[in-house]
Design an enzyme around this catalytic site. Structure first.
Site, PDB file in Angstrom:
ATOM      1  N   CYS A 405       1.185   9.450   5.761  1.00  9.90           N
ATOM      2  CA  CYS A 405       2.323   8.698   5.248  1.00  9.90           C
ATOM      3  C   CYS A 405       2.566   9.030   3.770  1.00  9.90           C
ATOM      4  CB  CYS A 405       2.112   7.207   5.482  1.00  9.90           C
ATOM      5  SG  CYS A 405       3.615   6.224   5.274  1.00  9.90           S
ATOM      6  N   HIS A 532       1.285   7.294  11.252  1.00 12.54           N
ATOM      7  CA  HIS A 532      -0.103   6.828  11.087  1.00 12.54           C
ATOM      8  C   HIS A 532      -0.876   7.087  12.384  1.00 12.54           C
ATOM      9  CE1 HIS A 532       0.251   4.523   7.247  1.00 12.54           C
ATOM     10  NE2 HIS A 532       1.526   4.505   7.588  1.00 12.54           N
ATOM     11  N   GLU A 534      -3.929   7.171  12.983  1.00 14.53           N
ATOM     12  CA  GLU A 534      -5.148   6.372  13.134  1.00 14.53           C
ATOM     13  C   GLU A 534      -4.941   5.152  14.012  1.00 14.53           C
ATOM     14  OE1 GLU A 534      -3.258   5.123   9.144  1.00 14.53           O
ATOM     15  OE2 GLU A 534      -3.613   6.965  10.278  1.00 14.53           O
TER      16      GLU A 534
END
Length: 590
Positions: A405, A532, A534
């Site tokens: 990001c 993102h 993750e």
């Protein structure tokens, strides 16, 4: 529907989220479908406007919900995709009740906490519990509800009253109340049960009698202390469960299972596990085999891989919890022991050299000693120049770099300044008057109201038809879907200049206007993504950008790609197409 309500006692932050997730993982391994709800008794509508130092990271769901980080634990442990309504806040409940009052739904009545707020809580729970959260599209068998805070908090009183009523509404055979309480240890090593006794007494006084008491502490409690808690808290000794600190969270489901919780839930909730045909029955051996494999691997003495996490919230690990988990998932897949070194981005800046040269040199020494550099997401100007310098160092020294990001925007700013020669290049977030706005805001996602105005949730990224390591890591798919949370993007008017000098924008949105993934030519691994990844990483399915980052950091990326993106011929660990709940970890080497 069966419900498991998890409450907390003595202090907050003692592991209710991990225990709730572990209960769900244990029951899911028995063949049940599980969903979860997290209740946060604050007045905020959602977690979107929190500072990471307030409640840790803001976790983002597929539908764009900005929620408590515990929902990330639920998704990772249960491999489900939750919805924004799976996170209940007092703000949401009151907003819903007030909207009904304005529409006249309560016409002629005085709107009160009881019954209107408490009824609203119960209706919300029943509605959300019936929403499918896994790929089967079926309604869950068990809903695990975690009530945030501590028993006795004034903010949590309406919820306690709501569940006091709820247990009679659905029947005691359909709900199990689990109370997680701290067992403190004195300086002499003595374990004290009095705080737990007082906490249970207060919970009972409010109308909820715990069925299980989870005793959290540094050490395991012995039978004599269990007997004491059993006597004063009016539960059988088998209902007192010891949950000491363990070196790996993956051991918690095994810890609970060893103390007979599968049989207890079967009896308490009238569940016939053997009637389930969806997965492994607990009567079969090793029905928690994948969790044992994960726990064993997590504790194995593997060779270390050291990652520098360059951020500005490094004093609180929970601020980057999903990033840390994704790194851990990828490291376990590569049979490496993860070591994270937290680098305060401000200490990398030139201004610190004169103000505090010791911190400056320590920060740079830490950065230079690591195998890879990660710059996570974030907002605001503090520390951004230090992040730019970290990205520059990674680019020039050929050190593996992963930007998430803001980390992508930082990489673009650094490249514009030091390769394109635009020394004043910047983001309009950081310098609204920059003559080279290489990163600009998205007006349609920022109408002036802070909450819920970003580009949020799962969105499609389309790969360009060029040779790309990151595309290989995503199994050469034409497009992927990942979760976003940002207000700023790369200025598309400058893309051509970047690509002429070796920065490839290998992934864009479906319209080709928003840059989603960048790579540098002739670099072992310089990758940054606007999304993102993750948030979709799982213990058995590590996120491809994170996996590539760890592989590059141990100099195994090229052999992995040459092998067809498999860690060994026998391994399906990183094959995202193979994601059934029964998948176990195959032995492999890199």
């Amino acid at each position: 529907m069966k419900y498991i309500l998890v409450t907390g006692g003595v202090i907050s932050g003692i592991g209710k989220g991990i225990i709730s997730s572990s209960i769900g993982a244990m029951l899911k391994a028995c063949g049940l479908r599980i969903t979860s709800i997290k209740i946060d008794p604050y007045l905020n509508i959602d977690a979107g406007t929190f500072s990471p130092y307030e409640h840790g990271e803001v976790f983002v769901l597929d539908d764009g919900g900005e929620v408590d980080l515990d929902l990330g634990n639920y998704e990772r442990f249960l491999d489900v995709d939750l919805h924004r309504d799976n996170n209940i806040t007092t703000g949401k409940i009151y907003q819903n009740v007030i909207e009904k009052e304005r529409k006249g739904d309560y016409l002629g009545k005085t709107v009160q906490v009881v019954p209107h707020i408490t009824d609203g809580i119960q209706e919300w729970v029943e509605r959300v519990a019936s929403q499918p959260v896994d790929k089967s599209g079926c309604i869950a068998d068990v809903c695990i509800i975690e009530l945030g805070g501590v028993t006795g908090d004034i903010e949590g009183m309406p919820y306690v009253e709501a569940f006091r009523q709820f247990q009679f509404k659905i029947g005691h055979e359909n709900i199990c109340i689990v109370h997680v309480s701290l067992i403190p240890q004195t300086g002499s090593g003595e374990l004290k049960s009095k705080p737990t006794q007082m906490s249970v007494r207060e919970l009972r006084g409010l109308g909820l009698a715990p069925d299980l008491i989870m005793c959290r502490g540094k050490s395991e409690i012995d039978d004599s202390l269990k007997q004491k808690i059993s006597m004063f808290c009016m539960v059988d000794i088998k209902q007192v469960i010891s949950v000491p600190d363990v070196e790996s969270v993956y051991k918690v489901p095994l810890l609970l299972q060893k103390q007979g919780l599968v049989d207890y839930f079967a009896n308490k909730l009238n569940i016939d596990f053997n009637a389930s045909s969806r997965s492994a029955s607990p009567t079969k051996r090793n029905f928690l085999a994948k969790w044992k494999e994960l726990a064993d691997r997590d504790g194995s003495p593997f060779e270390e891989v050291t990652i520098a996490l360059v951020g500005k919230y490094i004093k609180l690990e929970d601020a980057y919890i999903s990033v840390i988990k994704a790194l851990k998932h990828a490291s376990l897949a590569c049979k490496r022991k993860l070591k994270i070194k937290y680098v305060d981005a401000e200490y990398l800046e030139e201004d610190i050299r004169n103000e505090d040269p010791v911190k400056y040199h320590e920060a740079w020494q830490t950065l230079c000693s690591c195998d890879g550099i990660l710059v996570p997401g974030g907002f605001g100007s503090r520390g951004t120049e230090g992040k730019v310098r970290a990205a520059e160092w990674a680019r020039k020294t050929m050190k593996p770099y992963l930007g998430i990001c803001l980390g992508l925007q930082i990489a673009v700013i650094e490249f514009a300044r030091n390769v394109l020669g635009w020394k004043d290049a910047n983001s309009t977030e950081l310098d609204p008057n920059t003559p080279h706005p290489v990163v600009v805001d998205m007006p349609e996602h920022n109408p002036g109201q802070m909450g819920g105005t970003m580009r949020l949730g799962k969105r499609k990224t389309v790969f360009k038809n060029i040779e790309s390591p990151i595309k290989h890591l995503y199994r050469n798919k034409d497009f992927i879907e990942e979760r976003h949370r940002h207000r700023y993007e790369v200025n598309p008017s400058f893309v051509a200049q970047f690509e002429e000098r070796g920065m490839n924008f290998v992934g864009t949105d479906v319209d080709g206007q928003r840059m989603e993934i960048i790579e540098l030519k002739d670099h072992p691994y310089f990758v940054a993504v606007q999304f993102h990844p993750e948030f979709l990483s799982r213990p058995l399915k590590p996120s491809p950008p994170y996996l590539g980052f760890i592989l590059a950091s141990i100099e195994k990326l090229q052999s992995y790609i040459a092998r067809g993106c498999r860690l060994s011929p026998r391994s399906s660990f990183t094959d995202n197409e193979s994601s059934s709940d029964e998948d176990s970890i195959a032995p492999f080497t890199v």
